[in-house]
Design an enzyme around this catalytic site. Structure first.
Site, PDB file in Angstrom:
ATOM      1  N   GLY A  46      -2.799  -0.310  -2.215  1.00 60.69           N
ATOM      2  CA  GLY A  46      -3.943   0.791  -2.346  1.00 60.69           C
ATOM      3  C   GLY A  46      -3.410   0.807  -0.373  1.00 60.69           C
ATOM      4  CD  GLN A  51      -3.463  -0.207   5.524  1.00 63.85           C
ATOM      5  OE1 GLN A  51      -4.065  -0.143   4.573  1.00 63.85           O
ATOM      6  NE2 GLN A  51      -2.022  -1.189   5.342  1.00 63.85           N
ATOM      7  CB  CYS A  91      -0.793  -6.050   3.660  1.00 62.68           C
ATOM      8  SG  CYS A  91      -1.644  -5.481   5.296  1.00 62.68           S
ATOM      9  CG  LEU A  92       1.778  -0.663   2.566  1.00 58.27           C
ATOM     10  CD1 LEU A  92       1.242   0.636   1.633  1.00 58.27           C
ATOM     11  CD2 LEU A  92       3.321  -1.139   1.143  1.00 58.27           C
ATOM     12  CG  HIS A 133      -5.330  -6.320   1.352  1.00 57.20           C
ATOM     13  ND1 HIS A 133      -4.044  -7.539   1.108  1.00 57.20           N
ATOM     14  CD2 HIS A 133      -5.103  -5.058   1.853  1.00 57.20           C
ATOM     15  CE1 HIS A 133      -3.348  -6.762   2.480  1.00 57.20           C
ATOM     16  NE2 HIS A 133      -3.824  -5.757   2.043  1.00 57.20           N
ATOM     17  CD  GLU A 134      -6.307  -1.966   0.794  1.00 54.61           C
ATOM     18  OE1 GLU A 134      -6.214  -1.582   1.818  1.00 54.61           O
ATOM     19  OE2 GLU A 134      -5.295  -2.126  -0.100  1.00 54.61           O
ATOM     20  CG  HIS A 137      -6.326  -3.201   5.895  1.00 55.49           C
ATOM     21  ND1 HIS A 137      -6.117  -3.602   6.565  1.00 55.49           N
ATOM     22  CD2 HIS A 137      -5.321  -3.288   4.665  1.00 55.49           C
ATOM     23  CE1 HIS A 137      -4.233  -3.444   6.490  1.00 55.49           C
ATOM     24  NE2 HIS A 137      -4.224  -4.054   5.012  1.00 55.49           N
TER      25      HIS A 137
HETATM   26  O1  GNR Z   1       0.718  -2.847  -1.240  1.00 53.25           O
HETATM   27  C1  GNR Z   1      -0.060  -3.395  -1.643  1.00 53.25           C
HETATM   28  N1  GNR Z   1      -0.167  -4.520  -2.253  1.00 53.25           N
HETATM   29  C2  GNR Z   1      -0.812  -5.619  -1.983  1.00 53.25           C
HETATM   30  C3  GNR Z   1      -0.869  -6.950  -3.268  1.00 53.25           C
HETATM   31  C4  GNR Z   1      -1.161  -8.247  -3.245  1.00 53.25           C
HETATM   32  C5  GNR Z   1      -3.391  -7.342  -2.726  1.00 53.25           C
HETATM   33  C6  GNR Z   1      -3.280  -6.401  -1.682  1.00 53.25           C
HETATM   34  C7  GNR Z   1      -2.297  -5.760  -1.267  1.00 53.25           C
HETATM   35  S1  GNR Z   1      -2.656  -4.683  -0.809  1.00 53.25           S
HETATM   36  C8  GNR Z   1      -0.784  -3.677  -0.041  1.00 53.25           C
HETATM   37  C9  GNR Z   1      -0.993  -1.994   0.203  1.00 53.25           C
HETATM   38  C10 GNR Z   1      -1.599  -2.340   1.383  1.00 53.25           C
HETATM   39  O2  GNR Z   1      -1.363  -3.153   2.729  1.00 53.25           O
HETATM   40  N2  GNR Z   1      -2.876  -2.202   1.768  1.00 53.25           N
HETATM   41  O3  GNR Z   1      -3.549  -2.313   2.717  1.00 53.25           O
HETATM   42 NI    NI Z   2      -3.202  -3.869   3.625  1.00 56.01          NI
END
Ligand code: GNR
Ligand code: NI
Length: 167
Positions: A46, A51, A91-92, A133-134, A137
């Site tokens: 995601g 980001q 998270c990236l 999670h997104e 952000h």
């Molecule tokens: O790549 C991602 N893997 C992930 C794994 C478990 C729960 C959430 C994520 S999101 C993350 C990519 C990211 O940072 N999205 O904001």
């Molecule tokens: Ni993230």
């Protein structure tokens, strides 16, 4: 198409609150294409516009194994949530850190696509967690903020060290 630079925690721009999209134009569709390309290149499941330092309510997610099913969520809202999940998240914007966070197990989302069409989506498991999670952000929240102050301190120290090594 372009691969965009992903902000790294503790960059303060990750804490800006995104604004709803009001115009569904070519600029939005270019943003969606670039987010999608950046997510696949990273690779991640995601990516939120926050980001890449664009503070609009735009998310892309793809939890498919074949990486061929991107879902675009513009102005997403959670309309219902059920259950509890605590899968390990990454998270990236916080590379190399994996920690479990408590989330809803299933969510019903209302959103728009990149053409302005409204839809609802029922998600569970990794997709549900990833969308939550997104959406965090977009509110300026990074998953590590759910962890204990001690863990957050350790994560900041580890990231600072990574940064020094790469400099
Ligand atoms: O790549 C991602 N893997 C992930 C794994 C478990 C729960 C959430 C994520 S999101 C993350 C990519 C990211 O940072 N999205 O904001
Ligand atoms: Ni993230």
């Amino acid at each position: 198409m372009a691969i965009l630079n992903i902000l790294r925690y503790p960059d303060l721009r990750l804490h800006k609150v995104a604004q709803p999209v009001t115009v569904f134009d070519a600029t939005l569709r270019t943003l969606v294409q670039d987010l999608t390309e950046t997510m696949y290149a990273a690779p991640g499941v995601g990516l939120a516009a926050t980001q890449v330092d664009v503070h609009k309510e735009v998310i892309v997610v793809d939890v498919s194994d074949r990486r061929d099913s991107p879902v675009v969520l513009v102005n997403p809202e959670i309309v219902e949530a059920f259950g509890v999940s605590d899968i390990e998240e990454g998270c990236l914007s916080v590379p190399g850190i994996y920690e479990a966070v408590e989330r809803a197990e299933r969510v019903r989302i209302r959103a728009f696509d990149q053409f302005g069409k409204s839809f609802t989506l029922e998600a569970q498991g990794l997709l549900a967690v990833c969308i939550q999670h997104e959406m965090d952000h977009l509110k300026g929240k990074v998953f590590v903020e759910y962890l204990s102050p001690l863990k957050q301190q350790r994560i900041r120290a580890k990231l600072a060290k990574q940064l020094r090594k790469s400099a």
